[in-house]
Scaffold this motif. Structure first.
Motif, PDB file in Angstrom:
ATOM      1  N   ARG A 132     -12.742  54.744  -4.125  1.00 43.42           N
ATOM      2  CA  ARG A 132     -13.379  54.278  -5.362  1.00 43.42           C
ATOM      3  C   ARG A 132     -14.871  53.989  -5.180  1.00 43.42           C
ATOM      4  O   ARG A 132     -15.654  54.180  -6.103  1.00 43.42           O
ATOM      5  N   ASP A 188       1.629  59.806  -9.493  1.00 42.08           N
ATOM      6  CA  ASP A 188       2.185  58.502  -9.884  1.00 42.08           C
ATOM      7  C   ASP A 188       2.649  57.708  -8.675  1.00 42.08           C
ATOM      8  O   ASP A 188       2.433  56.489  -8.593  1.00 42.08           O
ATOM      9  N   LYS A 215      -0.386  56.383  -6.970  1.00 37.15           N
ATOM     10  CA  LYS A 215      -0.971  55.264  -7.732  1.00 37.15           C
ATOM     11  C   LYS A 215      -0.173  53.982  -7.511  1.00 37.15           C
ATOM     12  O   LYS A 215      -0.751  52.902  -7.345  1.00 37.15           O
ATOM     13  N   GLU A 216       1.157  54.109  -7.522  1.00 37.84           N
ATOM     14  CA  GLU A 216       2.012  52.943  -7.286  1.00 37.84           C
ATOM     15  C   GLU A 216       1.742  52.347  -5.908  1.00 37.84           C
ATOM     16  O   GLU A 216       1.646  51.126  -5.753  1.00 37.84           O
ATOM     17  N   GLU A 217       1.613  53.216  -4.922  1.00 37.93           N
ATOM     18  CA  GLU A 217       1.390  52.759  -3.549  1.00 37.93           C
ATOM     19  C   GLU A 217      -0.004  52.144  -3.407  1.00 37.93           C
ATOM     20  O   GLU A 217      -0.183  51.147  -2.702  1.00 37.93           O
ATOM     21  N   SER A 218      -0.983  52.747  -4.062  1.00 39.03           N
ATOM     22  CA  SER A 218      -2.341  52.199  -4.029  1.00 39.03           C
ATOM     23  C   SER A 218      -2.377  50.793  -4.613  1.00 39.03           C
ATOM     24  O   SER A 218      -3.020  49.886  -4.063  1.00 39.03           O
ATOM     25  N   LYS A 219      -1.683  50.615  -5.717  1.00 37.25           N
ATOM     26  CA  LYS A 219      -1.648  49.301  -6.367  1.00 37.25           C
ATOM     27  C   LYS A 219      -0.884  48.296  -5.519  1.00 37.25           C
ATOM     28  O   LYS A 219      -1.317  47.150  -5.344  1.00 37.25           O
ATOM     29  N   ARG A 220       0.246  48.732  -4.945  1.00 36.50           N
ATOM     30  CA  ARG A 220       1.083  47.831  -4.155  1.00 36.50           C
ATOM     31  C   ARG A 220       0.345  47.313  -2.935  1.00 36.50           C
ATOM     32  O   ARG A 220       0.454  46.123  -2.585  1.00 36.50           O
ATOM     33  N   ASN A 251      -2.970  47.445  -2.569  1.00 35.04           N
ATOM     34  CA  ASN A 251      -4.348  47.099  -2.939  1.00 35.04           C
ATOM     35  C   ASN A 251      -5.348  47.996  -2.197  1.00 35.04           C
ATOM     36  O   ASN A 251      -6.346  47.526  -1.641  1.00 35.04           O
ATOM     37  N   ASN A 296      -8.241  50.903  -1.961  1.00 29.66           N
ATOM     38  CA  ASN A 296      -9.439  51.197  -2.758  1.00 29.66           C
ATOM     39  C   ASN A 296      -9.484  52.680  -3.127  1.00 29.66           C
ATOM     40  O   ASN A 296     -10.457  53.377  -2.845  1.00 29.66           O
ATOM     41  N   TYR A 297      -8.399  53.171  -3.777  1.00 33.34           N
ATOM     42  CA  TYR A 297      -8.280  54.579  -4.089  1.00 33.34           C
ATOM     43  C   TYR A 297      -8.271  54.828  -5.593  1.00 33.34           C
ATOM     44  O   TYR A 297      -7.731  54.033  -6.368  1.00 33.34           O
ATOM     45  N   LEU A 298      -8.832  55.964  -5.980  1.00 31.87           N
ATOM     46  CA  LEU A 298      -8.653  56.534  -7.301  1.00 31.87           C
ATOM     47  C   LEU A 298      -7.805  57.785  -7.125  1.00 31.87           C
ATOM     48  O   LEU A 298      -8.115  58.627  -6.275  1.00 31.87           O
TER      49      LEU A 298
END
Length: 203
Positions: free
Chosen positions: A92, A50, A53-58, A60, A62-64
């Motif tokens: 990704r 989690d 995921k938060e850091e990837s979204k923050r 932007n 290109n990770y899954l």
């Protein structure tokens, strides 16, 4: 862990016989091995995923981030194994390159995390060697119970997160994190996560 096969299987046979939808399995020494984990173990893996995921979204990125990646790896003796890290960070573009495939990834993912359990030698020795051979740039060993060998944890043994990064020769260099230290990650350079936060999640 419970073993469901005694006959040595080739990697292709492992993929064909993988008990899909019934748990998580690895191919070890030619046998299908079910990777059973405690709720505490799963909780920690989810917590770390989690945060990634938060850091990837923050940022932007290109990770899954997932716990369902099967990796095809090789031992030092050239034996094929199938590994499923507790947390995987995958580019990704790589993931989408063959999105309908059921086969294991043969390319290195960005980051692999293993939560240490009673069979700690797998994470500290076998998987470290296999992930290094595959070329995974970053590998975390999260020993939240401090149960690894004293050659790794020292005395007294205590909860520790080890972060391994590939150097220019393709070998892992290890950095040790404990207590309130912020874990430094090349995949997530701005990540603010301490070992203590991980431990508190497991309490």
């Amino acid at each position: 862990m419970t073993q469901t096969k005694s006959r040595k299987l080739a990697f292709d046979e492992f993929l064909e016989q993988y008990p899909d939808g019934q748990g998580i399995y690895e191919l070890v020494d030619g046998e299908i091995v079910e990777m059973r984990a405690t709720r505490e173990h799963d909780l920690l893996a989810e917590f770390i995923a989690d945060r990634f995921k938060e850091e990837s979204k923050r940022l932007n990125l290109n990770y899954l981030v997932t716990g369902r990646v099967l990796l095809a790896v090789l031992t030092k003796d050239g034996e094929e194994r199938g590994r499923n890290p507790d947390v995987s960070v995958v580019d990704r573009t790589l993931w989408k390159s063959n999105r309908k495939a059921y086969s294991a990834l043969t390319e290195p993912i960005q980051l692999a995390v293993e939560i240490v359990s009673s069979n700690w030698q797998d994470d500290y020795i076998d998987k470290l060697d296999e992930y290094e051979r595959l070329g995974i740039p970053e590998y975390w060993i999260v020993d939240y119970l401090g149960i690894g060998g004293i050659e790794f944890l020292g005395k007294p043994k205590q909860p520790t997160v080890f972060v391994h990064n590939l150097d220019e020769t393709g070998k892992y260099q290890r950095t040790v994190f404990r207590d309130s230290e912020v874990i430094i990650s090349k995949a997530f350079p701005e990540l603010q996560l301490t070992v203590r936060e991980i431990l508190e999640e497991g309490i």
